[in-house]
Design a protein around this motif. Structure first.
Motif, PDB file in Angstrom:
ATOM      1  N   ILE A   1      -9.464  -2.057   1.140  1.00  8.13           N
ATOM      2  CA  ILE A   1      -8.229  -1.331   1.469  1.00  8.13           C
ATOM      3  C   ILE A   1      -8.511  -0.244   2.499  1.00  8.13           C
ATOM      4  CG2 ILE A   1      -6.615   0.343   0.475  1.00  8.13           C
ATOM      5  CD1 ILE A   1      -6.262  -1.573  -1.838  1.00  8.13           C
ATOM      6  N   ARG A   2      -9.652   0.401   2.370  1.00  3.68           N
ATOM      7  CA  ARG A   2     -10.025   1.418   3.358  1.00  3.68           C
ATOM      8  C   ARG A   2     -10.276   0.780   4.732  1.00  3.68           C
ATOM      9  NH1 ARG A   2      -9.424   5.882   1.304  1.00  3.68           N
ATOM     10  NH2 ARG A   2     -10.347   6.653  -0.611  1.00  3.68           N
TER      11      ARG A   2
ATOM     12  N   TYR B   1      -8.787  -1.902   5.805  1.00  5.70           N
ATOM     13  CA  TYR B   1      -7.593  -2.650   6.236  1.00  5.70           C
ATOM     14  C   TYR B   1      -7.041  -2.077   7.542  1.00  5.70           C
ATOM     15  CZ  TYR B   1      -2.745  -4.363   5.955  1.00  5.70           C
ATOM     16  OH  TYR B   1      -1.523  -4.942   6.218  1.00  5.70           O
ATOM     17  N   ASN B   2      -6.811  -2.972   8.488  1.00  9.74           N
ATOM     18  CA  ASN B   2      -6.323  -2.514   9.788  1.00  9.74           C
ATOM     19  C   ASN B   2      -4.900  -2.941  10.065  1.00  9.74           C
ATOM     20  OD1 ASN B   2      -8.148  -0.846  10.999  1.00  9.74           O
ATOM     21  ND2 ASN B   2      -9.461  -2.510  11.671  1.00  9.74           N
TER      22      ASN B   2
ATOM     23  N   LEU C   1       0.806  -1.213   0.000  1.00  8.26           N
ATOM     24  CA  LEU C   1       0.000   0.000   0.000  1.00  8.26           C
ATOM     25  C   LEU C   1       0.840   1.264   0.000  1.00  8.26           C
ATOM     26  CD1 LEU C   1      -2.764  -1.045   2.557  1.00  8.26           C
ATOM     27  CD2 LEU C   1      -2.951  -0.930   0.088  1.00  8.26           C
TER      28      LEU C   1
END
Lengths: 267, 328
Positions: free
Chosen positions: A259-260, A262-263, A104
């Motif tokens: 993706i938003r 994703y932690n 990312l």
């Protein structure tokens, strides 16, 4: 836009280059898959041989169409195995372990990198073997080949290979939301195994909904074969395009949302 | 020029709270209980271009979470964040082109191949022209003195050598900001010192803004003029590193060596004897009383005196324990 495409293509070239170099560091690792994948393929052929030596027809299809179907499914699967399967298959682990972090934070699409970073030349023989089966099916079915027919068939195989890819990415993207997405992958594998042996034309009712809409493996090899044998209707063709387009939008949406969501993982 | 700015930045994680044992597992199947954990709470932060900032905090303090939010890896729960004028979690290509991140525990190198191979991939990822790539690579290879290591398999490199290569890979595209998350973890003293030297040079010569998280206070003390201490997700100190250590440096360790067996008199000044032999006395004393103690013990005619600062680990422990009352 053109610059970006050029850059992506250059990146894909370097990724493929690096993967090949990586595999060549170990001789057994490089040559082993050629042997293993070919053996697996031959085992699958034996299964089909056993089935079709006992039945003449499946649905409305005879032996020639079924051979074409098997060859086409094998071809789509071989494209999957050669180009993207191993990269895409690693997505759930990368999400769980936090390894997506490094993807990312680099320019360019993380999905593009994941797609092409683990190509598998060991499955290349499957492409040739599938080609041989398709040729045999064409001969057995008495199909007269024309350039339009070849182009159309290649087009449909390409569309369905992309659809296959989209479904794989979609299923693995669920890991962004639910870490234990292993069961969905088991469902995917079960659907695939079934549809590798049975063409889409045999499904009716709820099964048709499942294998034409939800897990569209039922149409993946069926539509290219229908095109080749002249059975593809306009509505069938539109349905194929619609499903591919719908999965493109859905997969892109889920991936972006994932993706938003994703932690990462605790370090 | 402000390069990083956050206001009220908060990140909460939801985690499953399981009761112990099988009954707890069954209950968890039917009715799940979650708890919210605040990793970062209401954090205001401004970093200027060219700064070298240290992020300090115990495990689980929220340092890495902060770095992940600043690099766009994870999205904040609320608050605002701007890095180089971008909202990081939009993950825009132009933004990612301008920073680099090095995670001490995650490698971006291809282990089976050489560093040169990985750098070639990064050249394409960052779209560097051949000339710029070669000049940048050669500069860092010379700076890090790794000419002989560029064509060997990454897996054969030592940890220190690998970290140098990670830094080269991160710096290749000349980023404006570099985030370093525990870059010296596991390195020996010599390798750590070398890495510190390189980082200082990059910050000074190239004006690269560097955000460094480290558990090794030697790194922070040697490199970062400014330190930010985070504990339980909150900023408890933001300011000069020297002042931070000075404030929590409460004791001095003084070692006296004698040529003949010597007995200590009754000590005042809140002094504490750490070690005592006939020829050597090691005494810990509050720093404001150090001069008085020295004056008194000079009468015993020591042959050698060493005055040391407290161990850095002890100071850090104190910073975390006292929580930074009135510091922030």
């Amino acid at each position: 836009m053109r610059g970006r495409i050029k850059r992506n293509l250059r990146m894909v070239r370097v990724l493929i280059n690096l993967r090949l170099q990586n595999l060549m560091m170990f001789r057994l690792g490089f040559f082993g898959p050629f042997f293993v994948d070919s053996c697996v393929f031959l085992v699958q052929l034996c299964v089909f041989e056993v089935i079709y030596s006992n039945v003449d027809r499946i649905g409305t299809w005879g032996k020639g169409q079924m051979i074409l179907y098997i060859g086409t499914f094998s071809m789509i699967n071989a494209i999957n195995m050669v180009i993207y399967f191993f990269g895409i298959n690693g997505i759930p682990d990368k999400i769980k372990n936090g390894d997506m972090d490094l993807y990312l934070t680099k320019p360019g699409s993380p999905l593009l990198r994941l797609t092409f970073e683990r190509i598998n030349p060991g499955s290349v023989p499957l492409l040739f073997l599938s080609g041989v089966i398709i040729s045999y099916g064409i001969k057995e079915g008495g199909i007269k080949i024309t350039p339009i027919l070849v182009l159309g068939y290649v087009f449909w195989v390409a569309v369905m290979a992309v659809l296959y890819y989209l479904v794989e990415v979609l299923i693995r993207s669920f890991t962004f939301f639910i870490l234990t997405s292993g069961n969905t992958i088991i469902l995917e594998e079960a659907g695939l195994t079934l549809c590798m042996q049975l063409p889409g034309i045999v499904f009716y009712g709820v099964y048709k909904v499942i294998f034409y809409v939800i897990l569209p493996y039922g149409i993946m090899a069926t539509i290219p074969v229908q095109f080749l044998t002249g059975e593809l209707t306009l509505s069938g063709a539109l349905w194929g395009i619609l499903v591919a387009a719908a999965f493109t939008i859905l997969t892109a949406f889920v991936w972006k949302q994932g993706i938003r969501h994703y932690n990462s993982a605790s370090s | 020029m402000e390069i990083i700015k956050t206001a009220g930045l908060t990140k909460n994680f939801k985690r499953f709270k399981k009761q112990a044992g099988m009954i707890g597992s069954i209950k968890g199947l039917i009715r799940r209980e979650y708890e919210e954990k605040q990793a970062i709470g209401n954090l205001d932060l401004t970093i200027q271009e060219g700064e070298f900032v240290g992020l300090i905090g115990p495990n689980g303090a929220g340092k890495t979470t902060l770095v992940k939010m600043l690099t766009g890896i994870i999205a904040p729960t609320c608050g605002s964040v701007s890095v180089l004028g971008y909202y990081p979690n939009d993950l825009e290509h132009e933004f990612k082109q301008q920073y680099a991140v090095v995670m001490g525990q995650k490698s971006q190198l291809f282990f089976e191949l050489t560093v040169e191979d990985t750098l070639r991939l990064f050249k394409e990822i960052y779209g560097l022209p051949e000339e710029e790539y070669e000049s940048s690579r050669d500069y860092f290879v010379k700076l890090f003195q790794v000419q002989d290591l560029m064509h060997v398999q990454v897996r054969t490199l030592s940890l220190g050598e690998r970290m140098k290569m990670e830094l080269i890979a991160a710096l290749l595209h000349n980023p404006k900001i570099i985030f370093l998350d525990e870059p010296t973890i596991g390195l020996d003293a010599v390798a750590s010192k070398q890495i510190r030297g390189f980082l200082a040079e990059i910050n000074e010569r190239r004006g690269t803004t560097i955000i460094l998280t480290s558990h090794y206070m030697e790194d922070i003390k040697a490199l970062c003029k400014r330190s930010i201490v985070i504990n339980h997700g909150c900023k408890i100190y933001d300011g000069d590193t020297e002042k931070l250590f000075e404030r929590f440096q409460k004791f001095k360790k003084i070692t006296f060596t004698f040529s003949e067996p010597t007995l200590l008199p009754n000590l005042e000044f809140d002094a504490r004897i750490l070690e005592q032999t006939p020829y050597k006395k090691v005494i810990m004393v509050p720093k404001e009383n150090a001069a008085g103690l020295l004056r008194e013990l000079m009468n015993l005619l020591p042959t050698d005196i060493t005055v040391e600062e407290e161990e850095i680990g002890t100071i850090v422990e104190r910073i975390y324990q006292e929580g930074g009352d009135g510091l922030a």
